[in-house]
Scaffold this motif. Structure first.
Motif, PDB file in Angstrom:
ATOM      1  N   SER A   1      -4.898 -31.776 -19.933  1.00 45.15           N
ATOM      2  CA  SER A   1      -5.338 -33.120 -19.550  1.00 45.15           C
ATOM      3  C   SER A   1      -4.249 -33.913 -18.839  1.00 45.15           C
ATOM      4  N   PHE A   2      -2.970 -33.624 -19.135  1.00 47.46           N
ATOM      5  CA  PHE A   2      -1.914 -34.298 -18.379  1.00 47.46           C
ATOM      6  C   PHE A   2      -1.041 -33.304 -17.620  1.00 47.46           C
ATOM      7  N   SER A   3      -1.669 -32.205 -17.222  1.00 48.31           N
ATOM      8  CA  SER A   3      -1.092 -31.230 -16.283  1.00 48.31           C
ATOM      9  C   SER A   3       0.288 -30.724 -16.678  1.00 48.31           C
ATOM     10  N   ARG A   4       0.462 -30.398 -17.932  1.00 51.93           N
ATOM     11  CA  ARG A   4       1.727 -29.817 -18.393  1.00 51.93           C
ATOM     12  C   ARG A   4       1.531 -28.321 -18.600  1.00 51.93           C
ATOM     13  N   LEU A   5       1.364 -27.622 -17.524  1.00 52.46           N
ATOM     14  CA  LEU A   5       1.139 -26.187 -17.573  1.00 52.46           C
ATOM     15  C   LEU A   5       2.442 -25.411 -17.703  1.00 52.46           C
ATOM     16  N   ASP A   6       3.556 -26.128 -17.783  1.00 55.46           N
ATOM     17  CA  ASP A   6       4.860 -25.501 -17.959  1.00 55.46           C
ATOM     18  C   ASP A   6       5.192 -25.267 -19.431  1.00 55.46           C
ATOM     19  N   PHE A   7       4.229 -25.513 -20.312  1.00 56.95           N
ATOM     20  CA  PHE A   7       4.421 -25.297 -21.743  1.00 56.95           C
ATOM     21  C   PHE A   7       3.356 -24.343 -22.283  1.00 56.95           C
ATOM     22  N   ASP A   8       3.759 -23.558 -23.269  1.00 57.63           N
ATOM     23  CA  ASP A   8       2.831 -22.691 -23.997  1.00 57.63           C
ATOM     24  C   ASP A   8       2.627 -23.254 -25.395  1.00 57.63           C
ATOM     25  N   VAL A   9       1.475 -22.976 -25.956  1.00 57.27           N
ATOM     26  CA  VAL A   9       1.153 -23.404 -27.317  1.00 57.27           C
ATOM     27  C   VAL A   9       1.056 -22.146 -28.165  1.00 57.27           C
ATOM     28  N   VAL A  10       1.894 -22.075 -29.199  1.00 51.73           N
ATOM     29  CA  VAL A  10       1.970 -20.883 -30.029  1.00 51.73           C
ATOM     30  C   VAL A  10       2.118 -21.279 -31.501  1.00 51.73           C
ATOM     31  N   CYS A  11       1.947 -20.288 -32.360  1.00 49.89           N
ATOM     32  CA  CYS A  11       2.125 -20.484 -33.802  1.00 49.89           C
ATOM     33  C   CYS A  11       3.076 -19.430 -34.339  1.00 49.89           C
ATOM     34  N   SER A  12       3.641 -19.736 -35.478  1.00 52.12           N
ATOM     35  CA  SER A  12       4.507 -18.799 -36.171  1.00 52.12           C
ATOM     36  C   SER A  12       3.655 -17.820 -36.971  1.00 52.12           C
ATOM     37  N   ASN A  13       4.264 -16.722 -37.349  1.00 51.21           N
ATOM     38  CA  ASN A  13       3.537 -15.761 -38.176  1.00 51.21           C
ATOM     39  C   ASN A  13       3.195 -16.322 -39.551  1.00 51.21           C
ATOM     40  N   GLU A  14       3.746 -17.460 -39.925  1.00 49.08           N
ATOM     41  CA  GLU A  14       3.475 -18.075 -41.230  1.00 49.08           C
ATOM     42  C   GLU A  14       2.493 -19.241 -41.130  1.00 49.08           C
ATOM     43  N   PHE A  15       1.709 -19.294 -40.060  1.00 47.07           N
ATOM     44  CA  PHE A  15       0.852 -20.454 -39.794  1.00 47.07           C
ATOM     45  C   PHE A  15      -0.104 -20.766 -40.941  1.00 47.07           C
ATOM     46  N   GLU A  16      -0.674 -19.768 -41.553  1.00 52.15           N
ATOM     47  CA  GLU A  16      -1.647 -20.013 -42.628  1.00 52.15           C
ATOM     48  C   GLU A  16      -1.024 -20.765 -43.802  1.00 52.15           C
ATOM     49  N   HIS A  17       0.264 -20.529 -44.059  1.00 49.91           N
ATOM     50  CA  HIS A  17       0.942 -21.179 -45.182  1.00 49.91           C
ATOM     51  C   HIS A  17       1.692 -22.436 -44.778  1.00 49.91           C
ATOM     52  N   ASN A  18       2.068 -22.514 -43.522  1.00 53.08           N
ATOM     53  CA  ASN A  18       2.868 -23.625 -43.032  1.00 53.08           C
ATOM     54  C   ASN A  18       2.329 -24.020 -41.663  1.00 53.08           C
ATOM     55  N   LYS A  19       1.291 -24.841 -41.671  1.00 60.14           N
ATOM     56  CA  LYS A  19       0.578 -25.167 -40.428  1.00 60.14           C
ATOM     57  C   LYS A  19       1.456 -25.988 -39.491  1.00 60.14           C
ATOM     58  N   ARG A  20       1.926 -25.308 -38.460  1.00 60.47           N
ATOM     59  CA  ARG A  20       2.813 -25.913 -37.478  1.00 60.47           C
ATOM     60  C   ARG A  20       2.514 -25.253 -36.133  1.00 60.47           C
ATOM     61  N   VAL A  21       2.200 -26.067 -35.149  1.00 64.26           N
ATOM     62  CA  VAL A  21       1.965 -25.568 -33.800  1.00 64.26           C
ATOM     63  C   VAL A  21       3.204 -25.895 -32.973  1.00 64.26           C
ATOM     64  N   PHE A  22       3.696 -24.899 -32.241  1.00 63.64           N
ATOM     65  CA  PHE A  22       4.878 -25.047 -31.402  1.00 63.64           C
ATOM     66  C   PHE A  22       4.445 -25.191 -29.948  1.00 63.64           C
ATOM     67  N   VAL A  23       5.015 -26.164 -29.264  1.00 68.40           N
ATOM     68  CA  VAL A  23       4.767 -26.356 -27.840  1.00 68.40           C
ATOM     69  C   VAL A  23       6.112 -26.071 -27.164  1.00 68.40           C
ATOM     70  N   VAL A  24       6.204 -24.893 -26.565  1.00 69.12           N
ATOM     71  CA  VAL A  24       7.474 -24.396 -26.034  1.00 69.12           C
ATOM     72  C   VAL A  24       7.399 -24.231 -24.517  1.00 69.12           C
ATOM     73  N   ASN A  25       8.555 -24.357 -23.876  1.00 67.33           N
ATOM     74  CA  ASN A  25       8.620 -24.132 -22.438  1.00 67.33           C
ATOM     75  C   ASN A  25       8.143 -22.727 -22.124  1.00 67.33           C
ATOM     76  N   ARG A  26       7.305 -22.640 -21.132  1.00 71.87           N
ATOM     77  CA  ARG A  26       6.799 -21.340 -20.671  1.00 71.87           C
ATOM     78  C   ARG A  26       7.949 -20.616 -19.986  1.00 71.87           C
ATOM     79  N   LEU A  27       8.160 -19.391 -20.392  1.00 66.71           N
ATOM     80  CA  LEU A  27       9.222 -18.602 -19.776  1.00 66.71           C
ATOM     81  C   LEU A  27       8.740 -18.040 -18.452  1.00 66.71           C
ATOM     82  N   PRO A  28       9.619 -18.006 -17.468  1.00 67.07           N
ATOM     83  CA  PRO A  28       9.207 -17.418 -16.178  1.00 67.07           C
ATOM     84  C   PRO A  28       8.849 -15.951 -16.354  1.00 67.07           C
ATOM     85  N   VAL A  29       7.817 -15.521 -15.657  1.00 69.21           N
ATOM     86  CA  VAL A  29       7.363 -14.134 -15.791  1.00 69.21           C
ATOM     87  C   VAL A  29       8.120 -13.255 -14.821  1.00 69.21           C
TER      88      VAL A  29
END
Length: 179
Positions: free
Chosen positions: A151-179
């Motif tokens: 919605s605010f055109s921030r396509l330079d970030f990825d949205v990911v979760c940790s392997n412990e998401f079910e126990h520790n609900k935390r969403v990470f918004v990290v810089n997208r790494l160049p491919v």
């Protein structure tokens, strides 16, 4: 004009809450950049706001509108810190610096009608990322945050979760790494 809490200014869409967000950062001590570059033992997670009353200026907004304002403001701070890192870290420390936004409060968001935005910081990037094991899970939470970024055109970030998401609900918004 964009809908929601945004104003069109010189071709750019700007949040009408930018001044309030700057006041919030000062109130929370986030204008002291040294907190973003301290050498924490492993990592530190610093909240964008520590008290609900500190974001009362967002009270008339919907859940989604509040989250967008908080997320956009935190991402701007992440961008700023990444640019300023050269002033605070030695050249050999720059590659191991990590900062991103995390969103927490998924289980009790209805209490304040928004999520908690935080700054997740480490100067031990490789170690941290190995332990977090971040990945895309296509969860409802990830999809919601991805919609906000779009919605605010921030396509330079990825949205990911940790392997412990079910126990520790935390969403990470990290810089997208160049491919």
């Amino acid at each position: 004009m964009a809908s929601g809490p945004w104003l069109e200014r010189g071709g750019m869409v700007m949040s009408i809450f930018e001044k309030e967000m700057e006041k919030l950062k000062k109130k929370e001590g986030l204008d002291n950049l040294s907190v973003f570059f301290a050498d924490y033992e492993t990592f530190e997670e610093i909240p964008l706001f520590s008290r609900w009353k500190n974001i009362s200026f967002l009270s008339k907004l919907t859940f989604n509108e509040k989250n967008k304002v908080l997320l956009e403001s935190s991402l701007k701070m992440v961008d700023f810190c990444q640019k300023e890192a050269v002033k605070y870290l030695r050249e050999d420390e720059l590659d191991d610096y990590f900062i991103c936004t995390t969103l927490t409060g998924w289980d009790d968001y209805d209490e304040i009608n928004c999520l908690n935005a935080n700054f997740f910081i480490s100067r031990k990037k490789d170690w941290l990322l190995t332990h977090l094991n971040l990945s895309k899970n296509n969860s409802i939470e990830e999809n919601l945050i991805s919609e906000y970024l779009l919605s605010f055109s921030r396509l330079d970030f990825d949205v990911v979760c940790s392997n412990e998401f079910e126990h520790n609900k935390r969403v990470f918004v990290v810089n997208r790494l160049p491919v």
